[in-house]
Design an enzyme around this catalytic site. Sequence first.
Site, PDB file in Angstrom:
ATOM      1  N   GLU A  36       0.918  -1.183  -0.096  1.00 11.94           N
ATOM      2  CA  GLU A  36       0.085  -0.061  -0.024  1.00 11.94           C
ATOM      3  C   GLU A  36       0.898   1.162   0.043  1.00 11.94           C
ATOM      4  O   GLU A  36       1.703   1.402   0.812  1.00 11.94           O
ATOM      5  CB  GLU A  36      -0.851  -0.078   1.143  1.00 11.94           C
ATOM      6  CG  GLU A  36      -1.667   1.231   1.654  1.00 11.94           C
ATOM      7  CD  GLU A  36      -2.423   1.768   0.455  1.00 11.94           C
ATOM      8  OE1 GLU A  36      -3.357   1.126  -0.070  1.00 11.94           O
ATOM      9  OE2 GLU A  36      -2.212   2.833   0.187  1.00 11.94           O
ATOM     10  N   GLY A  41      -6.747   0.820   4.231  1.00 10.65           N
ATOM     11  CA  GLY A  41      -8.200   1.297   4.214  1.00 10.65           C
ATOM     12  C   GLY A  41      -8.869   1.929   3.041  1.00 10.65           C
ATOM     13  O   GLY A  41      -9.799   1.906   2.518  1.00 10.65           O
ATOM     14  N   THR A  43      -9.605   4.091  -0.361  1.00 10.28           N
ATOM     15  CA  THR A  43     -10.596   5.110  -0.371  1.00 10.28           C
ATOM     16  C   THR A  43     -11.928   5.078   0.619  1.00 10.28           C
ATOM     17  O   THR A  43     -12.253   5.961   1.253  1.00 10.28           O
ATOM     18  CB  THR A  43     -11.219   5.104  -1.822  1.00 10.28           C
ATOM     19  OG1 THR A  43     -10.227   5.170  -2.871  1.00 10.28           O
ATOM     20  CG2 THR A  43     -12.297   6.288  -1.995  1.00 10.28           C
ATOM     21  N   GLY A 116       3.323  -0.215  -5.411  1.00 14.37           N
ATOM     22  CA  GLY A 116       3.717  -1.870  -6.213  1.00 14.37           C
ATOM     23  C   GLY A 116       3.601  -1.527  -7.663  1.00 14.37           C
ATOM     24  O   GLY A 116       2.473  -1.125  -8.286  1.00 14.37           O
ATOM     25  N   GLY A 181     -23.362  16.790 -10.481  1.00 13.46           N
ATOM     26  CA  GLY A 181     -23.273  15.216 -10.735  1.00 13.46           C
ATOM     27  C   GLY A 181     -24.156  14.728  -9.670  1.00 13.46           C
ATOM     28  O   GLY A 181     -23.852  14.876  -8.569  1.00 13.46           O
ATOM     29  N   ILE A 185     -22.501   9.836  -4.803  1.00  7.71           N
ATOM     30  CA  ILE A 185     -21.660  10.883  -3.930  1.00  7.71           C
ATOM     31  C   ILE A 185     -22.423  12.215  -3.915  1.00  7.71           C
ATOM     32  O   ILE A 185     -22.517  12.702  -2.925  1.00  7.71           O
ATOM     33  CB  ILE A 185     -20.417  10.837  -4.398  1.00  7.71           C
ATOM     34  CG1 ILE A 185     -19.657   9.584  -4.392  1.00  7.71           C
ATOM     35  CG2 ILE A 185     -19.509  11.947  -3.946  1.00  7.71           C
ATOM     36  CD1 ILE A 185     -18.216   9.369  -5.008  1.00  7.71           C
ATOM     37  N   ARG A 270     -16.117   7.936 -10.582  1.00  6.98           N
ATOM     38  CA  ARG A 270     -14.695   7.472 -10.372  1.00  6.98           C
ATOM     39  C   ARG A 270     -14.071   6.882 -11.559  1.00  6.98           C
ATOM     40  O   ARG A 270     -14.665   5.924 -12.216  1.00  6.98           O
ATOM     41  CB  ARG A 270     -14.892   6.985  -9.038  1.00  6.98           C
ATOM     42  CG  ARG A 270     -15.275   7.710  -7.783  1.00  6.98           C
ATOM     43  CD  ARG A 270     -14.962   6.821  -6.534  1.00  6.98           C
ATOM     44  NE  ARG A 270     -13.698   6.508  -6.299  1.00  6.98           N
ATOM     45  CZ  ARG A 270     -12.964   7.347  -5.551  1.00  6.98           C
ATOM     46  NH1 ARG A 270     -13.444   8.596  -4.977  1.00  6.98           N
ATOM     47  NH2 ARG A 270     -11.762   6.983  -5.282  1.00  6.98           N
ATOM     48  N   ASP A 310     -12.537  -1.551  -7.311  1.00  3.33           N
ATOM     49  CA  ASP A 310     -12.774  -0.385  -8.381  1.00  3.33           C
ATOM     50  C   ASP A 310     -11.620  -0.549  -9.753  1.00  3.33           C
ATOM     51  O   ASP A 310     -12.242   0.322 -10.545  1.00  3.33           O
ATOM     52  CB  ASP A 310     -12.718   0.834  -7.772  1.00  3.33           C
ATOM     53  CG  ASP A 310     -13.676   1.249  -6.678  1.00  3.33           C
ATOM     54  OD1 ASP A 310     -14.623   0.571  -6.428  1.00  3.33           O
ATOM     55  OD2 ASP A 310     -13.820   2.339  -6.131  1.00  3.33           O
ATOM     56  N   HIS A 447     -42.706  -6.567  15.671  1.00  3.74           N
ATOM     57  CA  HIS A 447     -43.825  -5.489  15.524  1.00  3.74           C
ATOM     58  C   HIS A 447     -43.598  -4.808  16.771  1.00  3.74           C
ATOM     59  O   HIS A 447     -43.655  -5.208  17.888  1.00  3.74           O
ATOM     60  CB  HIS A 447     -45.161  -5.888  15.659  1.00  3.74           C
ATOM     61  CG  HIS A 447     -46.263  -4.975  15.578  1.00  3.74           C
ATOM     62  ND1 HIS A 447     -46.511  -3.843  14.694  1.00  3.74           N
ATOM     63  CD2 HIS A 447     -47.118  -4.516  16.753  1.00  3.74           C
ATOM     64  CE1 HIS A 447     -47.441  -3.086  14.996  1.00  3.74           C
ATOM     65  NE2 HIS A 447     -47.665  -3.202  16.305  1.00  3.74           N
TER      66      HIS A 447
HETATM   67  P1  NAI Z   1     -22.429   7.865 -10.237  1.00  5.67           P
HETATM   68  O1  NAI Z   1     -21.761   7.660 -11.549  1.00  5.67           O
HETATM   69  O2  NAI Z   1     -22.845   7.381  -9.201  1.00  5.67           O
HETATM   70  O3  NAI Z   1     -22.989   9.327 -10.524  1.00  5.67           O
HETATM   71  C1  NAI Z   1     -22.266  10.435 -11.385  1.00  5.67           C
HETATM   72  C2  NAI Z   1     -23.358  11.286 -11.709  1.00  5.67           C
HETATM   73  O4  NAI Z   1     -22.945  12.557 -12.387  1.00  5.67           O
HETATM   74  C3  NAI Z   1     -24.431  10.723 -12.865  1.00  5.67           C
HETATM   75  O5  NAI Z   1     -25.814  11.168 -12.376  1.00  5.67           O
HETATM   76  C4  NAI Z   1     -24.082  11.506 -14.226  1.00  5.67           C
HETATM   77  O6  NAI Z   1     -25.138  11.464 -14.900  1.00  5.67           O
HETATM   78  C5  NAI Z   1     -23.640  12.873 -13.740  1.00  5.67           C
HETATM   79  N1  NAI Z   1     -22.597  13.662 -14.386  1.00  5.67           N
HETATM   80  C6  NAI Z   1     -21.703  12.978 -15.086  1.00  5.67           C
HETATM   81  N2  NAI Z   1     -20.763  14.030 -15.825  1.00  5.67           N
HETATM   82  C7  NAI Z   1     -21.683  15.102 -15.623  1.00  5.67           C
HETATM   83  C8  NAI Z   1     -21.329  16.620 -15.973  1.00  5.67           C
HETATM   84  N3  NAI Z   1     -20.662  16.923 -16.766  1.00  5.67           N
HETATM   85  N4  NAI Z   1     -22.451  17.394 -15.470  1.00  5.67           N
HETATM   86  C9  NAI Z   1     -23.226  17.148 -14.828  1.00  5.67           C
HETATM   87  N5  NAI Z   1     -23.669  15.862 -14.215  1.00  5.67           N
HETATM   88  C10 NAI Z   1     -22.741  14.901 -14.719  1.00  5.67           C
HETATM   89  O7  NAI Z   1     -20.982   8.582  -9.649  1.00  5.67           O
HETATM   90  P2  NAI Z   1     -20.356   9.009  -8.148  1.00  5.67           P
HETATM   91  O8  NAI Z   1     -21.662   9.562  -7.503  1.00  5.67           O
HETATM   92  O9  NAI Z   1     -19.335   9.972  -8.201  1.00  5.67           O
HETATM   93  O10 NAI Z   1     -19.804   7.928  -7.536  1.00  5.67           O
HETATM   94  C11 NAI Z   1     -18.962   7.102  -7.835  1.00  5.67           C
HETATM   95  C12 NAI Z   1     -19.118   5.588  -7.611  1.00  5.67           C
HETATM   96  O11 NAI Z   1     -18.921   5.469  -6.039  1.00  5.67           O
HETATM   97  C13 NAI Z   1     -20.168   5.158  -8.128  1.00  5.67           C
HETATM   98  O12 NAI Z   1     -20.168   3.836  -8.790  1.00  5.67           O
HETATM   99  C14 NAI Z   1     -21.174   4.682  -6.992  1.00  5.67           C
HETATM  100  O13 NAI Z   1     -22.103   3.508  -6.813  1.00  5.67           O
HETATM  101  C15 NAI Z   1     -20.100   4.665  -5.843  1.00  5.67           C
HETATM  102  N6  NAI Z   1     -20.697   5.007  -4.531  1.00  5.67           N
HETATM  103  C16 NAI Z   1     -21.372   4.555  -3.770  1.00  5.67           C
HETATM  104  C17 NAI Z   1     -21.877   4.785  -2.632  1.00  5.67           C
HETATM  105  C18 NAI Z   1     -22.805   4.151  -1.757  1.00  5.67           C
HETATM  106  O14 NAI Z   1     -23.234   2.809  -2.070  1.00  5.67           O
HETATM  107  N7  NAI Z   1     -23.434   4.737  -0.828  1.00  5.67           N
HETATM  108  C19 NAI Z   1     -21.670   6.199  -2.288  1.00  5.67           C
HETATM  109  C20 NAI Z   1     -20.786   6.856  -3.185  1.00  5.67           C
HETATM  110  C21 NAI Z   1     -20.067   6.444  -4.144  1.00  5.67           C
END
Ligand code: NAI
Length: 468
Positions: A36, A41, A43, A116, A181, A185, A270, A310, A447
């Site tokens: 690492e 841990g 991201t 690595g 976006g 996130i 990402r 990822d 319940h």
């Molecule tokens: P995401 O792919 O989930 O969402 C990105 C959003 O940005 C989409 O709605 C897309 O249409 C929009 N977008 C893309 N380019 C754009 C632009 N130029 N202008 C405006 N909108 C735009 O990606 P996010 O939210 O960054 O998350 C990254 C990864 O991390 C995802 O695969 C997600 O599943 C994972 N993640 C999961 C979480 C959870 O399960 N609680 C929490 C945070 C992240």
Amino acid sequence: MPDTQQFDLVVIGGGPGGYAAAFYAASAGLQVALVEKDTIGGTCLNRGCIPAKAFLETAAVARHVQHAKDFGIESSLAAIDFSIAQNRKQRIVDGLVKGLTGLTRSKKVTYLLGAGSLGPNRTVTVTASDGSIQTVQGRHVILAAGSVPRTIPGFEVGGPIMTSDEVLMLDRVPARVVVIGGGAIGCEFASTFADLGSQVTILEGLPKILPGLDADLANVVVKSFGKKGIKILTGAKVNGHTPVGDGSTRVHIEGMDDVEADAVIVSVGRRPYPDLLGLDGTQVRLSDRRFVEVDAYCRTGEPGVYAIGDLINTPQLAHVGYAEAVLAVKDLLGESPTPVQYDRVPWAIYCHPEVAWAGPDEEQAKAAGFDVVVAKHPFRANSRAQILGEIDGLVKIIAKKNPDGSAGQILGVHMVGPWVTEQLSGGYLAVNWEATVDEVAEFIQPHPSLSELFGETVLSLTGRTFNG
Ligand code: NAI
């Protein structure tokens, strides 16, 4: 090579995928090295899931204080000292990092601090930050180098422009937040800062936020976000920004008015991070989008080398990384594991209201050719939700239609509302056990509880109900 230490397994990357692979393999008796370059841990623990959820909990406390009066408790939200929330989050993170570091010792995993890179014959060169180099060789290697935030041209990180990495280090609540976006996130940060009193605008490029989500669930989130005062602009194409001078900036959007912000959070996905992995002289291949290419068992093209988490084109979720870690280790042990069923993994988004699901949504199930029966029940009618004062949300279940029209196998369970990330497990089990509505309807839920709504939704699919 006399200086090259030999291991059964060398893992590159100490995030959830990498540390899970290292510890799981060690518990199976393998000699393991974990490489690492930064902090164990990855991201999830240092710059993602854990700190983001710690801030969401601070936001939940602010919400509870604001609504304390409804419960007969006089209080007001006087001030927020976010530096305390930042310290609290960091204590949680540091404690968990310490726990993982302790596990490397107790499980006798050799922890190598450095970047690595993989060369031929599963040889890994580890370069420390002071430039010193050591070489190790694994009978097997697992690549788990993770991902980094994507950025967009015209929004280079600095000043008010941030990705999740910088937001999670803030020690103040920005007055005006623009989130570019509206994915997982973006929605989690929008929810956090709106509950902490920021004026929040989400700029989503597509016609709706949370584009991958079942429309009924997404509508609940949109309505609830509206109640918090979050402004959502869809179909928004951002065109750069102009700093205003006091640390804030004006975000330009094609065909719309500028939006001023003290913090602009870029959350547009990402990208995989194979950048430091070398790979010269190996058969490990990258796709056009720089994901490491693997088969259903996470094997790369190089014999004995796997890639997980990822870094590969599967759902970017820590728990999927865990599953892939177990899969890869079982495969290298020759245990003939079952591949991960990616269309049935649990998803969880921790904004308020929370969202969680497993299996296809209604549209996806129909698109896959299933004739379906669907049931939806709102939390509004659930006693525990009323007690909590959290009635926004619903449970939606998609089942296969039997030839006689009745509901059969449960295909998808989709939830939005209070604590649904903790309630999904029953639904997840039903989907992955390929259980039928009749089977699950026999199970008893406590319940009063939020999880009763899952039970009642399944019961209603049998054609009979207690209520409604
Ligand atoms: P995401 O792919 O989930 O969402 C990105 C959003 O940005 C989409 O709605 C897309 O249409 C929009 N977008 C893309 N380019 C754009 C632009 N130029 N202008 C405006 N909108 C735009 O990606 P996010 O939210 O960054 O998350 C990254 C990864 O991390 C995802 O695969 C997600 O599943 C994972 N993640 C999961 C979480 C959870 O399960 N609680 C929490 C945070 C992240």
